[in-house]
Enzyme design. Structure first.
Site, mmCIF file in Angstrom:
data_model
loop_
_atom_site.group_PDB
_atom_site.id
_atom_site.type_symbol
_atom_site.label_atom_id
_atom_site.label_comp_id
_atom_site.label_asym_id
_atom_site.label_seq_id
_atom_site.Cartn_x
_atom_site.Cartn_y
_atom_site.Cartn_z
ATOM 1 N N HIS A 256 0.812 -1.021 0.066
ATOM 2 C CA HIS A 256 -0.078 -0.033 -0.075
ATOM 3 C C HIS A 256 0.738 1.244 0.055
ATOM 4 O O HIS A 256 2.058 1.336 0.221
ATOM 5 C CB HIS A 256 -1.053 0.011 1.243
ATOM 6 C CG HIS A 256 -0.380 0.053 2.421
ATOM 7 N ND1 HIS A 256 0.152 -0.820 3.179
ATOM 8 C CD2 HIS A 256 -0.504 1.057 3.367
ATOM 9 C CE1 HIS A 256 0.650 -0.331 4.130
ATOM 10 N NE2 HIS A 256 0.118 0.727 4.415
ATOM 11 N N HIS B 58 1.383 4.007 1.992
ATOM 12 C CA HIS B 58 2.087 4.697 3.008
ATOM 13 C C HIS B 58 3.611 4.941 3.081
ATOM 14 O O HIS B 58 4.036 3.850 2.503
ATOM 15 C CB HIS B 58 1.639 4.140 4.437
ATOM 16 C CG HIS B 58 0.023 4.456 4.723
ATOM 17 N ND1 HIS B 58 -0.627 3.615 5.346
ATOM 18 C CD2 HIS B 58 -0.777 5.258 4.158
ATOM 19 C CE1 HIS B 58 -1.852 4.178 5.556
ATOM 20 N NE2 HIS B 58 -1.996 5.193 4.828
ATOM 21 N N HIS C 137 -7.612 -0.766 5.435
ATOM 22 C CA HIS C 137 -6.305 0.133 6.042
ATOM 23 C C HIS C 137 -6.291 1.290 5.040
ATOM 24 O O HIS C 137 -6.284 2.557 5.325
ATOM 25 C CB HIS C 137 -5.025 -0.660 6.380
ATOM 26 C CG HIS C 137 -3.961 0.359 6.718
ATOM 27 N ND1 HIS C 137 -4.025 0.756 7.978
ATOM 28 C CD2 HIS C 137 -2.674 0.551 6.061
ATOM 29 C CE1 HIS C 137 -2.677 1.546 8.035
ATOM 30 N NE2 HIS C 137 -1.981 1.262 6.985
ATOM 31 N N ASP D 42 -0.192 -3.886 6.230
ATOM 32 C CA ASP D 42 -0.899 -3.286 7.569
ATOM 33 C C ASP D 42 -2.296 -3.727 7.683
ATOM 34 O O ASP D 42 -3.081 -2.897 8.247
ATOM 35 C CB ASP D 42 -0.837 -1.815 7.373
ATOM 36 C CG ASP D 42 0.661 -1.254 7.972
ATOM 37 O OD1 ASP D 42 1.536 -2.096 8.115
ATOM 38 O OD2 ASP D 42 0.884 0.117 7.824
ATOM 39 N N HIS E 132 4.569 -4.588 10.797
ATOM 40 C CA HIS E 132 4.830 -3.945 12.142
ATOM 41 C C HIS E 132 5.132 -4.947 13.292
ATOM 42 O O HIS E 132 4.308 -5.858 13.466
ATOM 43 C CB HIS E 132 4.134 -2.912 12.571
ATOM 44 C CG HIS E 132 3.734 -1.787 11.467
ATOM 45 N ND1 HIS E 132 4.502 -0.563 11.720
ATOM 46 C CD2 HIS E 132 3.269 -1.445 10.376
ATOM 47 C CE1 HIS E 132 4.305 0.388 10.889
ATOM 48 N NE2 HIS E 132 3.553 -0.277 9.973
HETATM 49 FE FE FE Z 1 2.728 0.768 8.309
HETATM 50 ZN ZN ZN Z 2 -0.004 1.688 6.498
#
Ligand code: FE
Ligand code: ZN
Length: 260
Positions: free
Chosen positions: A52, A54, A108, A134, A172
């Site tokens: 994605h 980000h 997300h 995520d 993460h």
């Molecule tokens: Fe992230």
């Molecule tokens: Zn993210």
């Protein structure tokens, strides 16, 4: 193949898969730790997979592409550093001689994708492998920045339907804080207590709690357990109007957002 989580920023993992010569990296938010690993192990970076848009997942893409002439794969409907091969649900990304199925997992972000390989031989054992960005975390799930609860629940159910032994590579290290919340939702879940003890000693030793597995998450992750009576009852204590799957999920997600 060898599967390595390269730590970056405060709690990101940049997952790297290599065969001793060639490598792929997933969601390189930072190029520097990836370059250091590649140089140290004399690896050629062949491909970059992006889940994605980000910045903590894309910030190192340009530098890595320039340094290694690596091919970039990413979600068709998101803004990823150009040029890249745009992928949609049902497409296949061919990287490191493997075929990764592209799964659409909005929630997300609106165009978030995941990469799934049904069989990856890692240090001798062949297992399914998932890079989910995520969307799914151990004990938790991504925040709903661009999607609805209904979309996120459907995305998580898609992942939950993968084989139990799937190695789940989340982006993460949020596990311990997720488990604190999961225990507030399900204080009597013995699997959860055992898993928390195990993850706590891993973190004390400086070891990642990931990859996790789908089977493990089905036992402990409240966001994959919205049909369990215990979770439904807990959701109603937070929001009395929670009645179906999607509103139970929404209640748990909002509760988590406020949880300290
Ligand atoms: Fe992230
Ligand atoms: Zn993210």
């Amino acid at each position: 193949m060898y599967l390595i989580p390269i730590p970056a920023f405060a709690d990101n993992y940049l997952w790297l898969l290599h065969d001793g010569k060639r490598a792929l990296v997933v969601d390189p938010g930072d190029a520097e730790p990836v370059i250091r690993f590649l140089v140290q192990h004399a690896l050629q970076l062949e491909s970059i997979l992006v889940t994605h848009h980000h910045a903590d997942h894309t910030g190192g893409v340009d530098a890595l592409r320039q340094t290694f002439n690596a091919k970039v794969f990413g979600p068709a409907t998101e803004r990823i550093p150009q040029p890249f091969t745009p992928l949609r649900s049902g497409d296949t990304a061919h990287a490191l001689g493997m075929n990764f199925q592209v799964l659409d997992v909005p929630g997300h972000t609106a165009g978030h994708i995941a990469f799934y390989a049904p069989a990856c031989k890692i240090e001798g054992a062949s297992k399914p492998l998932l890079f989910c960005g995520d969307t799914l975390f151990s004990g938790g799930c991504g925040r709903l920045f661009e999607g609805t609860s209904t979309q996120m629940l459907a995305s998580l159910e898609k992942l939950a339907a993968l084989p139990g032994n799937t190695m789940v590579c989340c982006a993460h290290e949020y596990t311990l804080s997720n488990l604190r919340f999961a225990l507030a939702v399900e204080p009597d879940n013995a699997d959860l207590a055992a898993y928390q003890a195990r993850c706590t000693s891993l973190r004390e030793a400086g070891v990642p709690t990931l990859p996790t597995s789908i089977a493990q998450e089905l036992l402990i992750n409240p966001f994959l357990r919205t049909r369990q009576a215990t979770i439904m009852a807990a959701a109603r204590r937070f929001d009395a109007s929670a009645h179906d799957d999607s509103s139970v999920f929404a209640a748990i997600r909002q509760w988590k957002n406020k949880f300290q």
